[in-house]
Write a protein that holds these residues in place. Structure first.
Motif, PDB file in Angstrom:
ATOM      1  N   ARG A 130       9.917   3.082   4.940  1.00  0.00           N
ATOM      2  CA  ARG A 130       9.619   4.422   4.846  1.00  0.00           C
ATOM      3  C   ARG A 130      10.364   4.814   3.329  1.00  0.00           C
ATOM      4  NH1 ARG A 130       8.042   7.529   9.423  1.00  0.00           N
ATOM      5  NH2 ARG A 130       9.071   9.690   9.198  1.00  0.00           N
ATOM      6  N   GLN A 131       9.443   5.662   2.627  1.00  0.00           N
ATOM      7  CA  GLN A 131       9.980   6.234   1.478  1.00  0.00           C
ATOM      8  C   GLN A 131      10.414   7.675   1.722  1.00  0.00           C
ATOM      9  OE1 GLN A 131       7.339   7.450  -1.650  1.00  0.00           O
ATOM     10  NE2 GLN A 131       8.834   7.007  -3.034  1.00  0.00           N
ATOM     11  N   ASN A 132      11.728   8.030   1.881  1.00  0.00           N
ATOM     12  CA  ASN A 132      12.399   9.033   2.532  1.00  0.00           C
ATOM     13  C   ASN A 132      11.916  10.409   1.651  1.00  0.00           C
ATOM     14  OD1 ASN A 132      13.842   7.717   4.421  1.00  0.00           O
ATOM     15  ND2 ASN A 132      15.598   7.735   3.326  1.00  0.00           N
ATOM     16  N   ARG A 133      11.683  10.206   0.227  1.00  0.00           N
ATOM     17  CA  ARG A 133      11.265  11.414  -0.370  1.00  0.00           C
ATOM     18  C   ARG A 133      10.340  10.754  -1.443  1.00  0.00           C
ATOM     19  NH1 ARG A 133      15.731  13.617  -3.779  1.00  0.00           N
ATOM     20  NH2 ARG A 133      17.003  11.970  -3.084  1.00  0.00           N
ATOM     21  N   PRO A 134       9.036  11.458  -1.958  1.00  0.00           N
ATOM     22  CA  PRO A 134       8.186  11.027  -2.805  1.00  0.00           C
ATOM     23  C   PRO A 134       8.826  11.133  -4.124  1.00  0.00           C
ATOM     24  CG  PRO A 134       7.733  13.319  -2.266  1.00  0.00           C
ATOM     25  CD  PRO A 134       8.997  12.875  -1.408  1.00  0.00           C
ATOM     26  N   MET A 135       9.495  10.027  -4.640  1.00  0.00           N
ATOM     27  CA  MET A 135      10.111   9.974  -6.017  1.00  0.00           C
ATOM     28  C   MET A 135       9.318   9.325  -6.867  1.00  0.00           C
ATOM     29  SD  MET A 135      13.871   9.297  -4.528  1.00  0.00           S
ATOM     30  CE  MET A 135      14.729   8.987  -6.087  1.00  0.00           C
ATOM     31  N   GLY A 136       7.964   9.016  -6.565  1.00  0.00           N
ATOM     32  CA  GLY A 136       7.067   8.537  -7.613  1.00  0.00           C
ATOM     33  C   GLY A 136       6.601   6.844  -7.154  1.00  0.00           C
ATOM     34  N   LEU A 137       5.291   6.583  -7.667  1.00  0.00           N
ATOM     35  CA  LEU A 137       4.805   5.177  -7.251  1.00  0.00           C
ATOM     36  C   LEU A 137       5.794   4.213  -7.424  1.00  0.00           C
ATOM     37  CD1 LEU A 137       2.341   3.764  -6.534  1.00  0.00           C
ATOM     38  CD2 LEU A 137       1.501   3.898  -8.889  1.00  0.00           C
ATOM     39  N   PRO A 165      -2.932  12.328   7.253  1.00  0.00           N
ATOM     40  CA  PRO A 165      -2.600  11.593   5.904  1.00  0.00           C
ATOM     41  C   PRO A 165      -3.865  11.424   5.203  1.00  0.00           C
ATOM     42  CG  PRO A 165      -2.105  10.213   7.705  1.00  0.00           C
ATOM     43  CD  PRO A 165      -2.872  11.410   8.378  1.00  0.00           C
ATOM     44  N   LYS A 166      -3.900  11.573   3.738  1.00  0.00           N
ATOM     45  CA  LYS A 166      -4.949  11.615   2.739  1.00  0.00           C
ATOM     46  C   LYS A 166      -5.686  10.195   3.183  1.00  0.00           C
ATOM     47  CE  LYS A 166      -3.831  10.674  -1.360  1.00  0.00           C
ATOM     48  NZ  LYS A 166      -3.462  10.951  -2.856  1.00  0.00           N
ATOM     49  N   GLU A 167      -4.793   9.205   3.533  1.00  0.00           N
ATOM     50  CA  GLU A 167      -5.898   7.849   3.530  1.00  0.00           C
ATOM     51  C   GLU A 167      -6.537   7.739   4.912  1.00  0.00           C
ATOM     52  OE1 GLU A 167      -2.345   8.455   3.265  1.00  0.00           O
ATOM     53  OE2 GLU A 167      -2.179   8.105   1.187  1.00  0.00           O
ATOM     54  N   PHE A 173       0.808  -0.991   0.124  1.00  0.00           N
ATOM     55  CA  PHE A 173       0.113   0.013   0.126  1.00  0.00           C
ATOM     56  C   PHE A 173       0.921   1.332  -0.067  1.00  0.00           C
ATOM     57  CE2 PHE A 173      -4.080  -2.194   1.129  1.00  0.00           C
ATOM     58  CZ  PHE A 173      -3.306  -3.662   1.525  1.00  0.00           C
ATOM     59  N   PRO A 174       1.172   1.804  -1.068  1.00  0.00           N
ATOM     60  CA  PRO A 174       1.831   3.174  -1.202  1.00  0.00           C
ATOM     61  C   PRO A 174       1.106   4.251  -0.533  1.00  0.00           C
ATOM     62  CG  PRO A 174       1.693   2.017  -3.315  1.00  0.00           C
ATOM     63  CD  PRO A 174       0.539   1.494  -2.456  1.00  0.00           C
ATOM     64  N   VAL A 175       1.662   4.545   0.609  1.00  0.00           N
ATOM     65  CA  VAL A 175       0.865   5.628   1.109  1.00  0.00           C
ATOM     66  C   VAL A 175       1.930   7.053   1.490  1.00  0.00           C
ATOM     67  CG1 VAL A 175      -1.072   4.605   1.909  1.00  0.00           C
ATOM     68  CG2 VAL A 175       1.004   4.851   3.431  1.00  0.00           C
ATOM     69  N   ALA A 176       2.785   7.086   0.746  1.00  0.00           N
ATOM     70  CA  ALA A 176       4.054   8.093   1.079  1.00  0.00           C
ATOM     71  C   ALA A 176       3.792   9.456   0.231  1.00  0.00           C
ATOM     72  CB  ALA A 176       5.163   7.738   0.776  1.00  0.00           C
ATOM     73  N   GLY A 177       2.762   9.316  -0.516  1.00  0.00           N
ATOM     74  CA  GLY A 177       2.479  10.739  -1.249  1.00  0.00           C
ATOM     75  C   GLY A 177       2.040  11.844  -0.472  1.00  0.00           C
ATOM     76  N   LEU A 178       2.304  13.230  -0.821  1.00  0.00           N
ATOM     77  CA  LEU A 178       2.050  14.373  -0.142  1.00  0.00           C
ATOM     78  C   LEU A 178       0.542  14.672  -0.201  1.00  0.00           C
ATOM     79  CD1 LEU A 178       5.083  16.534  -1.498  1.00  0.00           C
ATOM     80  CD2 LEU A 178       4.917  15.450   0.487  1.00  0.00           C
ATOM     81  N   GLY A 179      -0.284  14.182  -0.969  1.00  0.00           N
ATOM     82  CA  GLY A 179      -1.677  14.436  -0.927  1.00  0.00           C
ATOM     83  C   GLY A 179      -1.798  15.978  -1.131  1.00  0.00           C
ATOM     84  N   THR A 180      -1.290  16.586  -1.992  1.00  0.00           N
ATOM     85  CA  THR A 180      -1.314  17.870  -2.206  1.00  0.00           C
ATOM     86  C   THR A 180      -2.826  18.634  -2.316  1.00  0.00           C
ATOM     87  OG1 THR A 180      -0.520  17.908  -4.201  1.00  0.00           O
ATOM     88  CG2 THR A 180       1.099  18.538  -2.565  1.00  0.00           C
ATOM     89  N   ARG A 181      -3.398  17.630  -3.135  1.00  0.00           N
ATOM     90  CA  ARG A 181      -4.765  18.219  -3.722  1.00  0.00           C
ATOM     91  C   ARG A 181      -5.744  18.433  -2.599  1.00  0.00           C
ATOM     92  NH1 ARG A 181      -5.488  13.612  -8.374  1.00  0.00           N
ATOM     93  NH2 ARG A 181      -4.020  12.619  -7.140  1.00  0.00           N
ATOM     94  N   PHE A 182      -5.605  17.780  -1.624  1.00  0.00           N
ATOM     95  CA  PHE A 182      -6.320  17.897  -0.321  1.00  0.00           C
ATOM     96  C   PHE A 182      -5.624  18.944   0.855  1.00  0.00           C
ATOM     97  CE2 PHE A 182      -8.211  14.189  -2.012  1.00  0.00           C
ATOM     98  CZ  PHE A 182      -9.771  14.746  -2.040  1.00  0.00           C
TER      99      PHE A 182
HETATM  100  P1  UTP Z   1      -0.656  10.700  -6.492  1.00  0.00           P
HETATM  101  O1  UTP Z   1      -0.228  10.815  -7.603  1.00  0.00           O
HETATM  102  O2  UTP Z   1      -2.036  10.752  -6.117  1.00  0.00           O
HETATM  103  O3  UTP Z   1       0.035  11.635  -5.515  1.00  0.00           O
HETATM  104  O4  UTP Z   1      -0.076   9.097  -5.757  1.00  0.00           O
HETATM  105  P2  UTP Z   1      -0.050  12.133  -3.753  1.00  0.00           P
HETATM  106  O5  UTP Z   1       0.940  12.811  -3.430  1.00  0.00           O
HETATM  107  O6  UTP Z   1      -0.815  11.002  -3.181  1.00  0.00           O
HETATM  108  O7  UTP Z   1      -1.280  13.311  -4.098  1.00  0.00           O
HETATM  109  P3  UTP Z   1      -1.445  14.710  -4.701  1.00  0.00           P
HETATM  110  O8  UTP Z   1      -1.287  14.358  -6.316  1.00  0.00           O
HETATM  111  O9  UTP Z   1      -0.308  15.397  -4.310  1.00  0.00           O
HETATM  112  O10 UTP Z   1      -2.676  15.395  -4.428  1.00  0.00           O
HETATM  113  C1  UTP Z   1      -0.759   8.067  -6.018  1.00  0.00           C
HETATM  114  C2  UTP Z   1      -0.675   6.935  -4.922  1.00  0.00           C
HETATM  115  O11 UTP Z   1       0.988   6.967  -5.001  1.00  0.00           O
HETATM  116  C3  UTP Z   1       1.499   7.055  -3.542  1.00  0.00           C
HETATM  117  C4  UTP Z   1       0.462   8.044  -2.958  1.00  0.00           C
HETATM  118  O12 UTP Z   1       0.551   8.044  -1.545  1.00  0.00           O
HETATM  119  C5  UTP Z   1      -0.842   7.706  -3.459  1.00  0.00           C
HETATM  120  O13 UTP Z   1      -1.152   6.497  -2.907  1.00  0.00           O
HETATM  121  N1  UTP Z   1       2.843   7.524  -3.664  1.00  0.00           N
HETATM  122  C6  UTP Z   1       3.051   8.542  -4.882  1.00  0.00           C
HETATM  123  C7  UTP Z   1       3.996   7.274  -2.905  1.00  0.00           C
HETATM  124  O14 UTP Z   1       3.739   6.469  -2.067  1.00  0.00           O
HETATM  125  N2  UTP Z   1       5.204   7.876  -3.078  1.00  0.00           N
HETATM  126  C8  UTP Z   1       5.317   8.689  -4.158  1.00  0.00           C
HETATM  127  O15 UTP Z   1       6.480   9.092  -4.361  1.00  0.00           O
HETATM  128  C9  UTP Z   1       4.476   9.091  -5.168  1.00  0.00           C
END
Ligand code: UTP
Length: 297
Positions: A105-112, A27-29, A10-19
Motif C-alpha cells: 500500500r502507498q498511503n499517500r500519492p507522493m509520486g512515482l 481504478p483507472k487500471e 506495477f504502481p497503481v496508487a495514483g488518483l487518476g484524476t484525468r478520468f
Molecule cells: P500519473 O502521473 O498518471 O498520475 O501517474 P495518476 O494519479 O495515475 O493520474 P492523473 O494524472 O491524476 O490522471 C503515473 C503512474 O504512477 C502511479 C499511477 O498509478 C500511474 O500508474 N503513481 C503515481 C502511484 O502509484 N503513486 C503516486 O504517488 C503517483
C-alpha cells in the motif's frame, strides 16, 4: 552469469484524476480497451518477459484490481455448464498462481518514485522491472521482452524511450545522451518534465524500466523533485552521477498514453481495428462517421 529479472512493480496508487468522474469508484487500471482492462495488457507483457512475481503498489479504492486477479469459481462453473469454452479461456488469462501476486500500500500519492520505494522489501537486493499500466504498447514482440533481451547484454539500468515532439518535452522525463548506438543510447543525464528550451533532447522516457537495487536505495532518501513529488527519474539519474550505467532503449512498437483521454481513445480505435472479430464492422462505422463529419462541414 547475470541473474534473470523476475520481479515487476506495477504502481497503481495514483488518483487518476484525468478520468474523473469515472475513476471516482473505478481504478483507472480497470478501464477497458475493447474487452480487457489496462492492467491485463500490462500483466500479459510482464509474463511474456519472464516475470514471475507481480507486485502491485495500491491505495484506497483499488480493491476491484485485487478481485480481478482472483479465481471466480461460480462464473467458471456457469460458463462450463453452458459450454462457453472461448470465454473460459479468456478468463484463464486473469488467473494468477497463489503467491505470485503481492499488494503493498502507498498511503499517500507522493509520486512515482515513492510508489516504487513502497515495494522495497519485496524486491530485496535484485534488479526489477517497473511497468506503468497507463502506457499501453502494441508491438510484435512485447516491449519489456525487447528490453530484457537488451538487458541480458548490458546489465545496469534500462528505460524505455521514444522520440516526442519538441514542444511536448515538459510532459516527460527526458534523456541527455552521451552515446547513440541505435536502439540503445547511453545516458549522461535525465531531467523530469523540462521546458522545451532547456530539454537536453527529445528522447523521452516512457513507462517501462529495468532497474538495479541501487535505484531503490537512492529512493530511500525520499528527495522531493519536480512538482514536489518523489521522482523515479531523479533516483535513476543519481545512478549516472554514481558512475553506473543507464541506457535508454528505443523499443519497436506503438505506444498509447492511456492516462490521457485522447490517448485512450486512440488506443481504443487501434485495438478495435486490430481485432479480426471487430475489424470489418468497426472500419465501416469509422468510415461512416468520417463521411458524416465531412458532409457537416
Ligand atoms: P500519473 O502521473 O498518471 O498520475 O501517474 P495518476 O494519479 O495515475 O493520474 P492523473 O494524472 O491524476 O490522471 C503515473 C503512474 O504512477 C502511479 C499511477 O498509478 C500511474 O500508474 N503513481 C503515481 C502511484 O502509484 N503513486 C503516486 O504517488 C503517483
Amino acid at each position: 552469469m547475470k541473474r534473470k529479472v523476475t520481479k515487476a512493480i506495477f504502481p497503481v496508487a495514483g488518483l487518476g484524476t484525468r478520468f474523473l468522474p469515472a475513476t471516482k469508484s473505478i481504478p483507472k487500471e480497470i478501464l477497458t480497451l475493447v474487452d480487457r482492462p489496462l492492467i491485463q495488457y500490462a500483466i500479459d507483457e510482464a509474463r511474456a518477459a519472464g516475470i514471475k512475481e507481480f507486485i502491485f503498489v495500491t491505495s484506497r479504492g483499488k480493491s476491484a484490481l485485487e478481485d480481478y486477479f482472483d479465481d471466480a469459481p461460480e462464473l467458471e462453473t456457469s460458463l462450463r455448464k453452458k459450454g462457453k469454452t472461448e470465454l473460459l479461456e479468456a478468463l484463464k488469462t486473469t488467473n494468477m498462481d497463489s503467491g505470485a501476486i503481492a499488494y503493498v500500500r502507498q498511503n499517500r500519492p507522493m509520486g512515482l518514485g515513492h510508489a516504487v520505494w513502497c515495494a522495497r522489501r519485496l524486491i530485496g537486493n535484485e534488479s526489477f522491472a517497473v511497468i506503468l499500466t497507463d502506457d499501453v504498447i502494441a508491438a510484435e514482440k512485447p516491449c519489456l521482452e525487447q528490453m530484457m533481451e537488451a538487458h541480458s547484454e548490458t546489465g545496469g539500468n534500462i528505460v524505455a524511450a521514444m522520440e516526442v515532439p519538441h514542444d511536448k518535452t515538459s510532459s516527460y522525463g527526458v534523456l541527455d545522451i552521451s552515446e547513440d548506438m541505435g536502439s540503445l543510447v547511453r545516458v549522461k543525464g535525465m531531467v523530469e518534465k523540462p521546458a522545451p528550451d532547456v530539454a537536453p533532447s527529445n528522447l523521452a522516457v516512457i513507462g517501462r524500466y529495468i532497474l538495479t537495487p541501487k535505484v531503490m536505495q537512492n529512493l530511500n532518501k525520499k528527495k522531493e523533485g519536480a512538482g514536489g513529488e518523489i521522482q523515479l527519474t531523479d533516483a535513476i539519474a543519481e545512478e549516472i552521477d554514481n558512475g553506473n550505467p543507464v541506457y535508454g532503449f528505443r523499443f519497436r512498437g506503438q505506444r498509447y498514453d492511456c492516462g490521457s483521454k485522447a490517448g485512450f481513445l486512440q488506443a481504443t480505435v487501434a485495438f478495435g481495428l486490430a481485432r479480426p472479430d471487430l475489424r470489418d464492422e468497426f472500419t465501416d462505422f469509422l468510415g461512416d462517421m468520417m463521411a458524416m463529419r465531412d458532409a457537416a462541414e
